[in-house]
Structures are given as C-alpha cells and as structure tokens.
Design an enzyme around this catalytic site. Structure first.
Site, PDB file in Angstrom:
ATOM      1  N   ASP A 329       0.802  -1.222   0.000  1.00 29.37           N
ATOM      2  CA  ASP A 329       0.000   0.000   0.000  1.00 29.37           C
ATOM      3  C   ASP A 329       0.835   1.273   0.000  1.00 29.37           C
ATOM      4  OD1 ASP A 329      -2.357  -1.414  -0.186  1.00 29.37           O
ATOM      5  OD2 ASP A 329      -2.626  -1.545   1.968  1.00 29.37           O
ATOM      6  N   TYR A 413      -9.694  -1.038   2.627  1.00 25.57           N
ATOM      7  CA  TYR A 413      -9.147  -1.089   3.984  1.00 25.57           C
ATOM      8  C   TYR A 413      -8.777   0.277   4.537  1.00 25.57           C
ATOM      9  CZ  TYR A 413      -8.561  -5.836   5.766  1.00 25.57           C
ATOM     10  OH  TYR A 413      -8.783  -7.060   6.317  1.00 25.57           O
TER      11      TYR A 413
END
Lengths: 699, 699
Positions: A329, A413
């Site tokens: 990420d 998320y």
C-alpha cells in the site's frame, strides 16, 4: 539514459521561498520549480503523468551536521535542496526517475527506468480505470448476463495487478466488480463488498483499454462457470442510517481547560513538536506519510529518522487471478497521498492540532492535503504506582501519551497509524487495521479452507498484513550503534544452582547484516546499543529495546513472487548497514515488482554491523483469518511495537511526573452517600441514567 | 480428623439477612455467623487465627439452574448458603479447613489439614513478624556490626518462606532487611529498597520467634562475608517531594456531562453491572479479588465465571536463600485482601463508581475494604472506520471501553488488574506490573548474569511474572464446549496452487485435558466453541477466540520446586474438565506448597474435553529483566489477553454504535485560522501554552 541539463532554463519561475530546513518536505513552490525544470528538458508538447515529486533527502552525514549545528547554535552548513521525481510520459510505459537540484536550478539526473519497474497508482488513474472497465463492451456483455434489476449500480475496485511472471511485464490493473444494493440503488454509500460479482476486467495503463475479462471461480475449486443471472441477496450496510443505533451511550469529553501540553512550531512544510522532554521534527510525504527526524528526549538524541517503510498484504486464495492479490500500500499508492482529511470530534478526541501537507498531483501541481495528521494527548491509565503499606501513602502518577495519528484509506481497507510517546521515555508505533474486507463471490453451501463466508454469497479470503517499520538510530548522538539480543536461559544444576531455579540473561551481538527472529521461549529481546555511551550507575551501554509481537511470517513459499517481492516478510528484525536511498524495505518500486531491491538484498551484503551506522527494520503483522464479526466493516485489530530505554537513563524517567491528584484530574464520583451507606447492608442500589442513585429498595 | 457438628449450637446469633444471591460473597452477618458456628465446636477458651472466611460457591449445576431461573423469570431453586473457612488454632501449626452451612446453621465439615499444607500470610501476622525480626538479639547483633548512623531506621520485608525441601516443613517467614535513607531518617516513605542489607532473619509462625539469621551473599558467587560496616550510599526516592517535578503538564479531564453509560445494581455483596449490551455479576473475595459470574452480551451468555486464578513470581538468583523467592501472591496473601483503597482522581480518571467489599480479619471479624474496585468508561480510540473514496463519506465510531479495575500492593510490587469490555463484544484482561523491584545488596563493581545493578550497591534480580486466568465458559447457554486451535499452513504447490501463494486454516480439536502452547509461526489461535449453536450465515460453531501474548514459560527445571508448585507455569493454555473446587491453578494452598494439587495435576486425569463442561486456564507473563529505568519504581509494564467473538454474531456487533461526531464528542481544535492560513506558505507558527497561536514570524 541521462539527460543532464546542459543549459539553464530561459526563465526561472518565481520562488517565494525555500523550505526552512534541509529535512522539510518539498514546498508548494519547490514542487512547481521541480516540474518546471523537468518540463524544460523535454519538448514543449510533451505530456507528463507525474507519480512522485518529493524531497530527495540530504545525505545523512550532511543532515546530521546540520542538526548538530541547529542544536548547538552553530552556523549551518550549506545543503542543496533536491527533489526526487518519478514520471511517465503520458500514455506510454516510459517511466523516469529524476533528481532535480533546486538550489542549483538544474535537473541533476534523469533516467528512464528499466523493464518491470513501474510507478504507483494514482487517484486520477484509478477513477479513469473504473470508467474504462465499466464502459468496455466485453465487460458490459458479462454484466448483461447478470440480468440485474433496473437501476442497479455496478462499482469497480481497481487492484494493482500484482505479479506472477505470466505476461505481466506491462503495467495493468485487475478490477473487481461489485454492486450497490440492487434493492436500494440510490444509496451511494451502499457497502458494495456485500455484492461481489464474478467478473474481473484487466486494464492496460499504456493503452487505457480493457485487454481481458477474467471470470472468477466461485466454487471450491478453480472451475470457471459462465456468468449466471444475479440472485437477490440481502444487503449488509455499515452506514448509520441502516442501523438500529444504540441510544444508551452517554457522551465522554476530553477537556484540557488550560490547553495542550505540547508546542507545535511549523516551519513551512516541516514542524517541530515538543512535549514532555520529547522533541522531534515531523514531515509528511506521499509514500511514507509521517516521517520523524531528529527524535530527542531531554536533549539526548534517540533516532535520526523513523517511518513506516513498507507493508504487504498477500491473500491466501491460490486461484487465478486472486493469487496475485498482494498489495504494497505504501509503494503501490502511498500513505501520505491516501491520508484521510481528519475531522474534529470524529477521528481524535480532546484538544487536537492538525497538520496538513502539500503533495502533488499527476499534472505536477501542488495538492493540499488538509489535516493529514492529528496531534493530541491522551490519558493512558496509571503510569506507575507504589503504596507503602507501612505508612499507607500511595504514590501514583498517570501516564500521559502524545499521539501523532494518521489514517489512510486504501480502497476497502483503513489503517490507523500512530506514533505514541510517553513520559517514561518510551515510544510506541501502533497500527489499527479496520475498514472493509476485500470480498469475492462464493456459491451457496461452499466452504473453502482459505477464506470465511461473511455474508450470503460473500467470501472473505484469509490474508496477511505484514508491516515494516524503519528505525535509523542515533542513540546519544552516535550513528555507530549495534544491535544485540538478550536471551534468558536456565543455569545448569551445580553447586551454585543446587535447586534448579537459577537463570541468566545472555547478550548476543549481531555481527553481520541479516534477518533475525524473535523467540518467546527464551524471551529473546532485541536492543539497539551505543557502547560508546555508558550508564553512569551500572556501566551498561545505553540502549533502547524493541518490543514487537511475534507473528506468522510470509506464508507463501520461497519461490513465490510474494516471498521475493516482500523482502521484509520473512524476519522479525532486519539489521543492515546504512546506505543512502535505502528507505523502503520492499524496494523503491513495488508495483508489479520482481524482488531483489529490498531489505533482504541489502542484508545479503553481509556487512559488519557492530558499532557501525546501522538501520533496523522492525516487522510485525497479523494473519487475518476473517470472522463474520469483521464484516461489513471490521472492529479495529490493534498491533503495537514499543521502544523502551534500557540503562539509558539513571532511574525511572517518569519519576518527575507530578502525582496524580483530584485537584488536577477533577474526576467525578458516582457513589452517593446514600448508596455507600446502604451497600454494605444488603440493600439494592441502582445507579444509572444521569449518574443519580435510584431509590434504594430494601430486599 | 472430621468434627462434624453433631448438635446445633445453643443459640443463634442474630442474622439480619442472607445475601441476596447464591453467588454473592459472604456478607458481614454471614462472616459473623460462620465464625460463631466454628467457635461453637471448640472449647470456649480456644484462640483462633482465621485465614479465610469466604463463600463456598454453590455447585455449578445448582448455580446455573438459579441463573436460568433468574433470566427467565422462573421461581428460584433453593440453594444453601455455605462458607469456606480456614483457620489456625493460634500459635500452633494446626490448620483447619471447614465448610459451614449457614442456611442449615451447622458446620458441615471440619478437617485438620496435613503436613506441608499452610495458610496464607495476613496483615496482622506480617506486622508482628517485622517486629519480632527487629527485636531479636541475634539480628540486633548483626545490625550493630553495620555501625549505622544514629537514628537510622531499619525496615523489614517479610517474605513467604518459599520451599526447597530443606527443613521447611514448618511455616516460616524469610525476612529481608533494608534501611530508610540514613541521611534522612525521619522520612517514613523513604524508598528502603535503595538500601538493602545482607541480613535475613527467619521467623517461625508457630513460635513467633527468630529461629535463624541468614547472611546474604553480596558478590558474584555464594561466599558469605561477615557483616561489614555500612558504607554511605545515595538515596533514590520516588515520592514527589524529592523530585524536581515537571511543570509543563496541563490538566486533562474526562467529563461525562450526562453521567456514565453503565448501571450498577448493588445487591448486598453482589453487584450487577450493565453497560452497552453487557451484563455481569461481580463479587470480590479475599483471594481472587474480582470474580465475574454470568457474563452476558445482548442476553446471550458467554462465561459462567471469570477470575484471576493464580500468579507466581520466581526469581533467578540460585543462591540461598534467594532461590526460595517465588511468590504466589493470590494464594500466599490474596488479591482482594491486598486491594488498594482507590481514590477519586488518582487511580481512575473520569466518572467513577467504586465498589467496596467486606472481607474478614484474623479474629474472624468482618473487615471493610473500601473502594476495592473502580468502575468507569474510557475512550479507546477509533472502534472502526471506513471512508468510501467514491463519495468521500467517512463512517467512524469510537471505541468506548468499560473498565473494572483493582490495584493490589504485595509488599514491594503493585499489580493493576482490569477486566475491560468493548462495544464489539470483546473482553480484555489487562495486567499492569508496577511498584518497586525487590532488591538485595551487591558489592561495588560486581556484575552478575542473573540481575541488574539499578543503584549503587543494589541488585535487582531477574524474575518471571507468571499469571493464570481462569475462564469457565458458558457459550450461548451451554456448559458443553470444546477448545480448538486454528493454524495457518501453506498449501503445497499443485495445479490448484501453481504460484505457491495459497494457504489454508486448519482447525484441530483438543480431545484430552492438558497443557497446550501457542505457536506464532503457524498463527496458532485457541478458540472456545459451542458446536450446538451455529452461526446463521456461515454455519460455523459460535466461538470466542483467545489472544494471549506468547511468553517464556517457567525457566526453573522440571525437578525444581518452582516448577512443581506453579503447575500452570509451563503452558500457554490448560484445558481441563470442570470439577467443583478446582479454582486455583497453583493449588488451593500455595504457601510452602509441594505441588500436585494444581491444574497440571487436573489435566493429567486425561479427561475427554470434547463438548464437555470444560474450563480453560490462560497463562501469560513477563520475564522481567530489570532496567535501571525500573527503579526506584517501575513504569507500568502492560500485558493484555483478549477474548473476541468468532462467528458468534452475524456481523460486526459494533455496527450500531452511533457515529463519532463533534456534536457528541465536543473536541477542541487547536489550529487557529491564522495558523492554518500561514502554515502552507512557509511561516513559522508556534502554538503552545494555552493553545493560542503565537505571533507568526515570517522567516
């Protein structure tokens, strides 16, 4: 290919000011200046897609010389301001890395990057990919087979393509499709993860077209079935309008009537924070989010630089295309660029200071990122207590914490990332994992050992969250540190240990760069030491120990792309000798990466790391085996890594915290006289509602 | 010897009322009644030393029948009230265990206990021991050799003698001697642990005389040197008068303007707590402190009974008499009897309700223990969050916690013990270790591998803190549960897993009672399941998982007394089949115990534990290798065990928590308009003091 700038550009754009500190992130003007200089070396009609415009940090030695001058009131050495720039020539796969020397007004270097090196995703691109996926005819043909109710909205989660070595040299996105609740199509915040579809388009970023439409396996094996008509399913919304909300939660306010105990000194893009003997410099960049430099306690330096270095989230489903789900990420998108705009009273409680940042967009324009970090104090329970039973005197102090929090959203998320400092010289790094599980369709009645059914028709696949924190120590003013580990071992039976109860703690010095692991069975504890600074009482080297929770390392096998790419995923601790530009433990370019450029590779240099300029990467993680309770949004799962002084001070450094007292803390007692009087004699006393005592009723 | 009461006592003392609930701790009147009945079976001039007068809990089956009636509005079954009593005939080693049936007004059983079974210490005894030690002539002769400055005060820490099988059949205390700061002899709260002496008297509890004076080794080996004259040492005080206190910490208040969100219903000695769908019954007894019964969430039962079962603190120094330092603080003294009288604004912050308890003293008199437990809510950061990047809508709730906290002082050490509940159906048990290290003298310049010099002349020996939490589950209304563990394992490479990335979670059912261990390398996770209750969505058995941190198990070897006595110290989890009266995992009588009566022994019955009435003991701990920062009082070291629902609910149970909002949370923003305006353009802005913004100065 190097395109050193041979002649200065014809004009210089107005530059209101340079950043005030060599470690300050690039300013608005510096972003513009860097872009100007890059553009100046290309033909006028060139179109760019800027991926990164960030500070090229000074050499560590230069920066430390500057910091020492800063703390000692000496004159500052000159340090050139430089920007690191990544860009594509738009609609090509031509990807460049450049260093721009802003002080000298030139492009210092400019290289085209090789095969299998790709830039991160960006917001503009992701929105474009969503549109392309939905407008593609082949995708529409598959969607048509679903026979969706009129008005149903299909949504797209573009995923970084991942890497498996199968026709994946070009940069692509693998998209996963979902529905908003077909029974409620106007709800824009419908949790589409409750309605996964078995259709997965692949989009090329070079052509910006759909190059393939994958169909997803929905059973227990890898059989692909033709797309079937949609079967109505219940929704599972997380937004509050769809809940029968609790009505019995009373407000709880955190009030600091005299203001906060910290000071914030903003110097442009760099900020000095001071709180309870701590002092540090914070900046925010697109990739790492918060970066702390020059962290000191009571004027003694502890760390030169701290940041979250990398994270990787590999998934357990081995079937195409799910086996490629393995997100980095930070490198694939960026913690700073994904930082939430934090809202007062929502994301932090109490007296809050917000830091904003300036990043850049694909056009190379400065982009305001408001309220990326919230700064506040919190009460963390009792700090220490002792009651002298002879006199009855209780000495007790509370533990106040200073928190720097940032929240990032990565599609489904969320990660809540925080540096936390306390009054005992301790620092925690905390990650809270929350947000929505990335889901996929599953047939009714099917169970698979690599995931959990969290809703009718919805599979949440197991996955690992692997984090890597980079710690560049500067203990008591020395870059030359060592990493050791302590282990406790039983003494053998002997005349000295006749009852078999003795044990010793043995210290082992890590002599070579490498990956090292925790061992709870021997209480193995890693410490960073500066042996040139000794404790005045017991003569031990000053040290900080690392308390990181053990976790299951990368499960994918050693020949897998997952293992090769996430070079930090196989050990709790990596110790390497410092080299410039080695910030990211999964490598500088993680998108569809092939490995060989991260911390395992650096460690393989087999450098001596005893009393050298060492850097420590601390790994921690979760193997997330989804529960149904994690859907449609998961309660925070919290992991903490702690750094604690060991023989660094000469006594408990929190000894000077003022005693906890009612005069200071102003707590409210809920016991009434009446309640207290009756409670001992068997009456029923109920308190509640507004804290009042209900009429006691004799039983 | 059984002294069954053959005839009722001649008169019955007035009994104002019986406790209101079968699980309520004994009331003031019941204590008096029990003592009356015990005394009635002995000659009138018998002198007693009462060690324990506590509730003999009803059989689990009886209590559950009562609880079911309570929750379903049915008529209550009759359950006799019984007290469990331990007492000595004063100044003898004759130690008795009796069950008194209060309802039937008789002593149901009364046994003298066998060899090597000893009662706990008590406060009166400990103070008497201190006096005896100091007044003993041989001790005084040794103290004289120290040639202490006039006015110096010697203090005594009586230690439970411990056990090594060497002439230790009788009950004794091993005392450690210290000084208050000789340079400041009037300071009653001087930290005497900074002045340990090498003199250690042994006191018999039978004769209440000093039977031996041990001298302590102070070097690196076990050489005992004659007592030398005292050498002046600096003090190391923890009380605030001796500190240069910080002046820059601003108050932080936790305010609940509408009162607390919980209700407390005191029914005599038993209390019902209700908060955010949780409901439980709490009582306090002398040994375990807080005991929770009938813990439910949203009217679904989770646990029949929860309590801290035992703790053990063995020390690493193998030399006599230190090798016997191995405290069982619950069984040797008691968490309830050592509970601090908690003070408003000191030990808890916010809106606090205090629970008091009634215990008993050595005379058998009821003893008020005020404010043994504080009950409050706290904010615990964000509970869950998701931002829909398409709409920008952030859904966020905070995590409120409900805390039941008790603090115990065990001579030098403090433990802060707390049950914590949240809105996602999760429960934590938290231990904070604080207080003062138990120290011993060490010669200058000597280092030993089993301890740390924390002050000139002061050695703090390594030691383990081993805790055991007893969990008696009643998941969804069934006593028949199983314990399973999940492990994650890589899939072998195959056509199904061609890229080596797949992994599966495998569940293993624990079929036999025994000790089981964590394994972070496979993410081994223990769950308590009720297979007769299935999740409506995915069909999995309802379960609660246990998140306990790995720790180094008992280091002492398997033939040692430490190992044999602390039967819980060798495994992370013990699973046993329920039997009445098996509450304490180190055995019912821990003082100078010999083992064979704790959880390892119960597990060795090799019972089937699949879908049986199982009890789970969860162990956790710290290997405390002292740092100088842990002296003279240590910053809290925190350990948490979490219990989380797994497929127990049908979605995130905190979904119905109202969204976090400024209207509700009333936070304070510290950024001013002016600050915000300037921060982007390179000005210096300093906030601080009362949160105001200092004049921004252009650089």
């Amino acid at each position: 290919m190097s395109l050193e700038l041979s002649t200065p550009p014809p004009t210089v754009i107005p530059q209101k000011q340079t950043a005030s500190h060599p470690l300050a992130p690039v300013t608005r003007e510096e972003i513009q200046h860097a872009v100007y200089l890059i553009k100046s070396i290309w033909p006028a009609n060139t179109e760019f897609q800027f991926k990164v415009i960030t500070l090229e940090e000074p050499l560590k030695a230069e920066a430390l010389a500057y910091l020492e001058a800063e703390h000692n009131g000496r004159s500052f050495p000159h340090i050139s301001r430089k920007a690191f720039v990544n860009y594509y020539l738009r609609n090509t796969n031509k990807f460049y890395e450049a260093i721009v020397n802003l002080s000298e007004n030139k492009v210092a270097s400019n290289f085209i990057l090789g095969a299998n090196v790709h830039g991160a995703g960006d917001g503009e691109e992701i929105l474009a990919i969503e549109k392309i996926a939905l407008e593609d005819e082949a995708v529409q043909a598959e969607i048509k087979k679903l026979q969706l109710p009129e008005g149903t909205v299909v949504t797209v989660d573009p995923w970084i393509y991942g890497a498996d070595g199968v026709n994946d040299d070009d940069r692509m996105y693998q998209c996963f499709l979902y529905l908003r609740d077909p029974a409620n199509p106007k709800e824009e915040d419908s949790c589409h993860y409750a309605f996964p579809l078995p259709i997965s388009p692949v989009i090329s970023t070079e052509t910006m077209t759909c190059t393939r439409v994958d169909l997803l396996p929905t059973g227990a094996d890898h059989t692909i079935k033709p797309t079937q008509p949609y079967k109505p399913r219940p929704a599972n919304e997380y937004v509050s309008e769809y809940q029968d909300l609790r009505t019995d939660l009373k407000p709880l306010h955190v009030v600091q009537p005299e203001g906060a105990s910290f000071t914030v000194t903003e110097q442009g893009t760099s900020t000095i924070l001071e709180w309870q003997k701590w002092r540090m410099r914070i900046g925010i960049n697109a990739r790492e989010g918060m970066v702390l430099h020059d962290v000191r306690y009571d004027n003694r330096s502890l760390f030169y630089r701290l940041s979250l270095s990398d994270m990787n989230i590999p998934y357990a489903d081995p079937r195409h295309p799910f086996h490629k789900k393995s997100a980095f990420d930070l490198g694939d998108v960026g913690a700073g660029i994904m930082a939430n705009d934090l809202k007062l009273g929502c994301d932090c409680l109490g007296s809050i200071y917000y830091l904003s940042s300036i990043l850049s967009d694909v056009a190379g324009e400065p982009m305001d990122m408001p309220n990326s970090v919230c700064i506040h104090e919190q009460d963390a329970g009792i700090g220490w207590k002792h009651t002298n039973y002879r006199t009855g005197r209780a000495a007790v102090v509370r533990n106040r914490e200073f928190v720097l929090q940032s929240i990032i959203t990565v599609a489904n998320y969320e990660y809540i990332l925080a540096f936390m400092f306390n009054q005992a010289g301790e620092m925690d790094y905390e990650v809270r994992a929350t947000g929505v599980l990335s889901t996929q369709p599953i047939d009714d009645g099917v169970d698979v050992p690599f995931g959990t059914r969290v809703h009718p028709g919805v599979l949440a696949v197991h996955h690992q969250h692997l984090f890597s924190l980079r710690v560049d120590p500067y203990l008591d003013g020395s870059v030359n540190n060592r990493v050791v580990f302590d282990e406790a071992h039983p003494m053998p039976r002997s005349d000295f240990n006749p009852h078999g109860t003795g044990y010793v703690v043995k210290e082992t010095v890590i002599d070579k760069s490498g990956g090292y692991d925790l061992d709870p069975s021997s209480n193995r504890t890693f410490k960073i030491q500066n042996v040139s600074s000794r404790n005045p009482i017991n003569g031990k080297p000053v040290a900080y120990k690392i308390h990181a929770p053990p976790f299951q390392h990368m499960i994918s096998d050693k020949d897998s792309f997952n293992y090769k790419r996430a070079e930090f995923g196989d050990h709790n601790i990596y110790v390497v000798k410092h080299r410039e530009n080695e910030l990211f433990s999964g490598g500088k370019y993680t998108n569809q990466s092939r490995g060989g450029t991260g911390v395992r590779s650096w460690a393989n240099r087999n450098d001596s790391v005893v009393d050298e300029d060492v850097v420590v990467f601390v790994q921690f993680g979760i193997n997330h085996v989804p529960r149904i309770e994690d859907f449609p949004v998961m309660p925070c799962e919290i992991i903490k890594v702690a750094f604690k002084p060991v023989n660094f001070f000469d006594k408990n450094p929190a000894l000077d915290v003022p005693p906890s007292s009612q005069a200071f803390n102003k707590s409210t007692g809920l016991n009434s006289e009446e309640a207290t009087q009756h409670m001992q004699s068997g009456a029923t006393v109920t308190i509640g509602n507004q804290g009042e005592v209900c009429c006691p009723a004799k039983l």
